[in-house]
Motif scaffolding. Structure first.
Motif, short mmCIF file in Angstrom:
data_model
loop_
_atom_site.label_atom_id
_atom_site.label_comp_id
_atom_site.label_asym_id
_atom_site.label_seq_id
_atom_site.Cartn_x
_atom_site.Cartn_y
_atom_site.Cartn_z
N SER A 68 9.42 29.27 10.49
CA SER A 68 10.42 30.32 10.72
C SER A 68 10.48 31.21 9.49
O SER A 68 9.98 30.86 8.43
CB SER A 68 11.79 29.69 10.96
N VAL A 69 11.15 32.34 9.68
CA VAL A 69 11.33 33.28 8.57
C VAL A 69 12.07 32.58 7.42
O VAL A 69 11.69 32.66 6.26
CB VAL A 69 12.12 34.52 9.04
N GLU A 70 13.14 31.83 7.80
CA GLU A 70 13.95 31.17 6.77
C GLU A 70 13.10 30.19 5.97
O GLU A 70 13.15 30.15 4.74
CB GLU A 70 15.14 30.40 7.38
N LYS A 71 12.31 29.38 6.69
CA LYS A 71 11.47 28.38 6.01
C LYS A 71 10.46 29.06 5.09
O LYS A 71 10.17 28.58 3.99
CB LYS A 71 10.74 27.52 7.04
N THR A 72 9.92 30.19 5.57
CA THR A 72 8.93 30.91 4.77
C THR A 72 9.55 31.38 3.45
O THR A 72 8.94 31.28 2.38
CB THR A 72 8.40 32.13 5.55
N ILE A 73 10.79 31.86 3.56
CA ILE A 73 11.47 32.33 2.34
C ILE A 73 11.75 31.15 1.40
O ILE A 73 11.54 31.24 0.19
CB ILE A 73 12.78 33.07 2.71
N VAL A 74 12.18 30.02 1.99
CA VAL A 74 12.46 28.84 1.18
C VAL A 74 11.17 28.36 0.49
O VAL A 74 11.18 28.01 -0.70
CB VAL A 74 13.11 27.72 2.02
N ASN A 75 10.05 28.39 1.23
CA ASN A 75 8.77 28.00 0.62
C ASN A 75 8.43 28.87 -0.57
O ASN A 75 7.92 28.41 -1.60
CB ASN A 75 7.63 28.11 1.65
N PHE A 76 8.71 30.15 -0.40
CA PHE A 76 8.45 31.10 -1.49
C PHE A 76 9.27 30.71 -2.72
O PHE A 76 8.78 30.71 -3.85
CB PHE A 76 8.80 32.53 -1.02
N LEU A 77 10.54 30.33 -2.49
CA LEU A 77 11.40 29.94 -3.61
C LEU A 77 10.89 28.65 -4.26
O LEU A 77 10.89 28.51 -5.49
CB LEU A 77 12.84 29.74 -3.13
N GLU A 78 10.43 27.71 -3.42
CA GLU A 78 9.88 26.44 -3.96
C GLU A 78 8.69 26.73 -4.86
O GLU A 78 8.55 26.16 -5.94
CB GLU A 78 9.47 25.52 -2.81
N LYS A 79 7.86 27.64 -4.39
CA LYS A 79 6.68 28.00 -5.17
C LYS A 79 7.09 28.61 -6.52
O LYS A 79 6.50 28.30 -7.55
CB LYS A 79 5.84 29.00 -4.36
N GLY A 80 8.12 29.47 -6.46
CA GLY A 80 8.63 30.09 -7.69
C GLY A 80 9.13 29.05 -8.66
O GLY A 80 8.91 29.14 -9.87
N CYS A 85 8.60 30.34 -12.45
CA CYS A 85 8.90 31.77 -12.54
C CYS A 85 10.41 31.96 -12.63
O CYS A 85 10.90 32.95 -13.11
CB CYS A 85 8.37 32.50 -11.33
N PHE A 86 11.14 31.02 -12.08
CA PHE A 86 12.57 30.92 -12.30
C PHE A 86 12.92 29.44 -12.35
O PHE A 86 12.17 28.60 -11.87
CB PHE A 86 13.39 31.69 -11.26
N ASP A 87 14.08 29.12 -12.96
CA ASP A 87 14.40 27.71 -13.21
C ASP A 87 15.34 27.14 -12.17
O ASP A 87 15.47 25.93 -12.03
CB ASP A 87 15.07 27.57 -14.58
N ILE A 88 16.06 28.02 -11.49
CA ILE A 88 17.14 27.55 -10.63
C ILE A 88 17.39 28.61 -9.56
O ILE A 88 17.06 29.77 -9.75
CB ILE A 88 18.38 27.25 -11.52
N ILE A 123 7.68 39.25 -11.26
CA ILE A 123 7.72 37.96 -10.57
C ILE A 123 6.52 37.83 -9.63
O ILE A 123 5.84 36.79 -9.62
CB ILE A 123 9.05 37.82 -9.79
N LEU A 124 6.23 38.88 -8.88
CA LEU A 124 5.09 38.81 -7.97
C LEU A 124 3.80 38.60 -8.75
O LEU A 124 2.92 37.83 -8.35
CB LEU A 124 5.00 40.06 -7.11
N ASN A 125 3.70 39.26 -9.91
CA ASN A 125 2.52 39.06 -10.76
C ASN A 125 2.43 37.62 -11.24
O ASN A 125 1.39 36.98 -11.14
CB ASN A 125 2.57 39.98 -11.98
N GLU A 126 3.57 37.12 -11.73
CA GLU A 126 3.60 35.75 -12.25
C GLU A 126 3.21 34.75 -11.17
O GLU A 126 2.60 33.73 -11.45
CB GLU A 126 5.02 35.40 -12.74
N MET A 127 3.63 35.05 -9.94
CA MET A 127 3.32 34.11 -8.85
C MET A 127 1.97 34.42 -8.22
O MET A 127 1.62 33.88 -7.19
CB MET A 127 4.43 34.17 -7.80
N SER A 128 1.22 35.30 -8.88
CA SER A 128 -0.11 35.75 -8.45
C SER A 128 -0.16 36.23 -7.00
O SER A 128 -1.07 35.88 -6.25
CB SER A 128 -1.20 34.71 -8.70
N PHE A 129 0.83 37.00 -6.62
CA PHE A 129 0.76 37.66 -5.32
C PHE A 129 0.18 39.05 -5.54
O PHE A 129 0.58 39.76 -6.46
CB PHE A 129 2.16 37.82 -4.72
#
Lengths: 572, 384
Positions: free
Chosen positions: B11-23, B28-31, B209-215
């Motif tokens: 789902s869209v929500e899960k995709t966004i959460v995955n993105f945060l997990e990756k971060g 790229c962020f601590d919290i 952030i996108l650079n750091e996460m290599s997007f």
């Protein structure tokens, strides 16, 4: 009119003994307000202890009467219905003080400017007068006694700018009992006068005069000179300024002074902005200062090393664009003709002017003498300079008619005098305003020509507008007089009593007040995360109160409850 | 528009959460500050998530707005800058409130990464608590309609009549300049025809952030932009229409008195308002409390006086205090137990007062609060 009692919400406010004094102001109030009626209605109010009238309360007799009545009736609060507080609030406050009552327990109600003078109908003016007195009566029990404070005043002065105006002011001010800090942006003192060869009308050497002044300044032990330096911050008010100065060694100096003299001088219009004068495009087109330099160096020469046979001097360059007459150019253009005639007696000189401005007792003769030396004065407009094979041509019109263009070898342009390039920054730093043409605005063009809206900050010389040398010196002397009379060493100053206070418990630290404070009187306490008022700097303007959504700020003598009570009664 | 495409998994929500997990993984962020479903399953709360496993319950787009996100963030970051890097996922109106609060020094934005998401609207809290399960299904249907979009007007159910009235007329439901929302990173979920959502950097921080996460940051297709602009246009028209309808109810003192006559003075509207940041509301302060004699006098002159007094004064006063910063989030209306159209009225007045100062709250941190600046040449409309 029904005598309706005012309701004082807090019972103990009823205990106050309030006296009401109505001034007739000669015929000014009495003619258009039925004072008998006012006395009748106000006397009937239970909370009023005494109501009296007087023909002219501000007269010696009136003041004596007021004082004696306050004492006789043992009043605790006083309302005077008279003129504008601007006129006599201070007068009556002094009377209250002498009668032994705190001056802040007194209220002046303006029934002259706000009633008698502006309402045509006498009955209506009378009704309004009663209403305003009732409002004051309702307010005055809520007023608090405020205590005056005295603070040390610093007699020292900072002078910004070391040109002729700044030098003159510094020399006068350094009279032994105060220190003068002279801050100059450039690496030497002397300003623009140093770039001139001779001075009008006697044609004496400019460098002699200015170097003498510089020497006097440098030898004066009470003047500290900082060249290559800049004032970066000035906070405070008359008697208590703190200025930060960045010196040439990149050090930051903190100076405590009582007054600031702004003598930042002028700049010249960049003529390249007006291409029709050909400056920067054609050889042999010079600005006035370039021509001064050439003359000082001894020879008036064309770029090719030859002497010019004819020279055109163009007045009023940028006058229309800038929107004012610079006032000094006509006379120095006459001087230029004399430079030329003494070095190159056979050269033809043409003065192209729009309007000739050579006032003053000494200059008419100078003008006539110059003309007699064979200088042509041509009234002209729409000047355009062109060049062909090294010959410059002045194309111009007279009135509506296009006249025969005049060929010359050299052209000297007299550009408009502009505010110094630093003017905007300095205006912002000192919180003084800029008026016509961007020059610093005097407090009043006739009555206070060297003061600014900021007490203790003065403007002299070309910083205030185009000026010649004697005018600049006169201004410097005027400023010295202002400072001598207001900052007397050893004499204390009374800071504003009606200052703002911030209640810590209500402040959320949004700093809106800090942003709107013009006096730099509010700072943010990082530890407590609240804003704090510096009482010495605060002038009680109330800007901060208006900006505080939390209602955490209040200005003494103008508290919410005082204003609320007054307004409620005025509108009842 | 430039950005990164993100393939939707589950789902869209899960995709966004995955993105945060990756971060979080890539530091790229601590919290992360994000809404989590409460254990009872019938509400959502803002949680500062350090433990990645908690993100299983995260929902970046909950069906309701329980606490306005800016209020949550302000309680985290009011007293100075964060020492850790924090990613915050919010609806655009919440981000706009964050920007407003930062201008009043109630949020220090240093080290904070603001992530906004296209918002389908939120359901009224009252409806949700009556039946959370059913409401969630309803909301899901609305949300998913973005992905089933076949290109006709009716496919998209965003802001339909199940959502809060203020959401139905919201023309700033998206990020970037189009939504006047200054987040660092915006997640576009409208116009998704290819099964991708878009990550659109909207600041230097967002780009980094996108650079750091290599997007890879590349040019995106115009689908999202077109769809968003189309919907903005529709919403603007609806908004105008609603405001025309509201006008007769609120113009003039008598109409206002009538409209707010059911107010019970609970001041919930002020308590939940993200831009009402005072320590104590002026209208609750001692300054507003008069003595009994004062009230007696007022009762005497008017013939009668309602108690608690000054209910309308409270609303008008609050309006003058915050309408320039009103971002129209609707929290006030959700919180009103008497169902007064608080948000609709306040955002209407907000639109008008903001127009006068040419100010859009939340649009840019660079635009100073009108109250804090003095322009010599402004506001001629009030001159006579």
């Amino acid at each position: 009119m029904r005598a309706r009692a005012l309701i004082y919400p807090a019972g103990d406010k009823m205990k106050e003994k309030i006296g009401v004094y109505v001034c007739e102001c000669g015929p000014n109030i009495a003619d258009n307000v039925d004072i008998d009626k006012v006395i009748e209605v106000i006397s009937a109010l239970p909370e009023v202890a005494v109501v009296e009238r007087h023909k002219l309360m501000c007269s010696e007799d009136g003041k004596k009467f007021l004082k004696e009545s306050i004492q006789k009736n043992e009043l605790t609060r006083v309302v005077v219905a008279a003129c504008s507080p601007k006129q006599h609030e201070a007068t009556f406050m002094k009377v209250c003080e002498s009668a032994g009552i705190n001056p802040y327990l007194f209220q002046l109600t303006n029934i002259r400017e706000q009633c008698a003078w502006i309402i045509a109908d006498k009955a209506e003016a009378t009704e309004r007068t009663i209403r305003y007195i009732r409002a004051a009566l309702r307010r005055v029990p809520y007023q608090n006694a405020l205590e005056k404070k005295e603070i040390e005043a610093k007699p020292d002065v900072i002078v910004i700018g070391g040109g002729i105006a700044g030098l003159s002011a510094s020399l006068l001010l350094a009279c032994g009992d105060r220190k003068v800090y002279l801050i100059e942006k450039a690496n030497t003192l002397g300003g623009k006068v140093k770039e001139l060869d001779k001075l009008l009308p006697r044609m004496e050497s400019s460098s002699n005069i200015i170097s003498q002044k510089i020497k006097e300044v440098e030898n004066n032990k009470d003047i500290e000179v900082y060249t290559n330096s800049e004032v970066t911050e000035v906070l405070g008010f008359l008697g208590n300024f703190v200025a930060k100065v960045k010196t040439n060694e990149d050090k930051e100096l903190e100076l405590k002074i009582g007054a600031v003299v702004v003598a930042t001088g002028f700049g010249m219009l960049d003529i390249k902005q007006i291409p029709r004068y050909g400056y920067g495009k054609y050889d042999n087109v010079y600005t006035a200062l370039e021509f001064e330099k050439m003359n000082t160096e001894g020879k008036i020469l064309l770029k090719n090393g030859k002497s010019p046979k004819s020279i055109g001097i163009i007045h009023c360059v940028g006058r229309e664009e800038r929107g004012y007459c610079s006032g000094v150019c006509c006379t120095y253009c006459l001087k230029f003709a004399n430079y030329i005639k003494s070095k190159l007696p056979n050269a033809k000189v043409f003065e192209f002017y729009q309007e000739l401005s050579i006032p003053g007792k000494a200059y008419q003769k100078f003008y006539e003498d110059t003309k007699a030396k064979g200088v042509d004065f041509i009234r002209s407009q729409d000047i355009e300079i062109t060049e062909q094979k090294g010959t410059l041509t002045v194309n111009y019109k007279a009135e509506t008619q296009t006249l025969e263009p005049q060929n010359v070898d050299m052209i000297v342009l007299a550009p408009a005098i502009e505010p110094n390039s630093d003017a905007d920054r300095i205006a912002e730093m000192l919180k003084i305003s800029q008026g016509d043409g961007g020059f610093f605005q005097e407090e009043h063009p006739k009555l206070a020509p060297v003061s600014t809206s900021m007490e203790g900050i003065f403007i002299v010389g070309c910083a205030q507008g185009p000026r010649n040398i004697p005018e600049s010196i006169v201004q410097a002397q005027a400023v010295a007089g202002k400072i001598f009379s207001s900052l007397i060493p050893g004499k204390k100053l009374e800071p504003e009593v009606k200052t703002s206070e911030i209640f810590e418990a209500l402040c959320i630290g949004c700093q809106a007040c800090l942003t709107v404070c013009t006096y730099g009187a509010i700072y943010f306490d990082e530890m407590k995360r609240v804003c704090v008022v510096n009482e010495v700097l605060c002038r009680g303007c109330g800007n901060c109160v208006g900006s505080c959504l939390s209602g955490a700020i209040s200005t003494k003598h103008f508290t919410t409850i005082q204003l609320h009570q007054e307004v409620v009664e005025a509108l009842r | 528009m430039k950005g990164t495409k993100l393939k939707v998994t589950k789902s869209v929500e899960k995709t966004i959460v995955n993105f945060l997990e990756k971060g979080l993984d890539k530091k790229c962020f601590d919290i992360v500050l994000i809404p989590l479903k409460v254990p009872a399953g019938d509400s959502f709360a803002w949680v500062l998530v350090q433990d990645k496993s908690l993100l299983a319950d995260a929902n970046p787009l909950p069906p309701v707005m329980t606490v306005q996100g800016a209020k949550a963030l302000s309680s985290v970051a009011r007293k100075g800058k964060m020492s850790k890097r924090i990613a915050v996922v919010m609806r655009p109106c919440e981000i706009r409130a964050v920007i407003e609060l930062s201008k009043s020094n109630q949020i220090d934005l240093e080290n904070i990464l603001l992530i906004s998401i296209d918002c389908p609207g939120a359901l009224p809290l009252k409806n949700y608590i009556e039946n959370p399960k059913e409401s969630e299904n309803k909301f899901n249907e609305i949300l998913r309609s973005a992905q089933n979009d076949k290109g006709t007007q009716n496919d998209i159910q965003w802001g339909n009549e199940s959502t809060r009235p203020i959401c139905q007329v919201c023309d700033k439901f998206t990020g970037t300049d189009i939504g006047a929302c200054q987040s660092d990173l915006h997640i576009g979920i409208l116009g998704v025809k290819d099964g991708n959502i878009s990550l659109i950097p909207n600041s230097k921080k967002g780009e980094d952030i996108l650079n750091e996460m290599s997007f890879p940051v590349e040019k995106l297709s115009n689908n999202w932009e077109n769809k968003v602009k189309e919907l903005v246009k529709v919403r603007k028209e609806k908004r105008e229409k609603l405001q025309e309808e509201l006008k007769p109810q609120i113009v003039g003192l008598d109409n206002l008195l009538e409209t707010f006559s059911t107010c019970i003075n609970c001041q919930n509207c002020q308590n939940v308002c993200p831009v009402c940041y005072c320590r104590q509301c002026y209208f609750e302060s001692e300054k507003m409390k008069l003595t009994s004699d004062d009230y007696l006098m007022r009762a005497e002159s008017k013939g009668g006086l309602v108690f608690p007094p000054d209910a309308l004064l409270f609303h008008i006063g609050r309006m003058t205090h915050m309408s320039l910063s009103c971002i129209g989030c609707g929290a006030c209306e959700d919180a009103c137990p008497m169902s007064i159209k608080v948000a609709q009225i306040f955002s209407f007045v907000g639109d008008k007062s903001q127009e006068v100062f040419n100010y859009t709250p939340g649009k840019s941190i660079e635009d100073a609060l009108p109250l804090k600046v003095f322009e010599e040449d402004e506001f001629h409309t009030v001159e006579t």
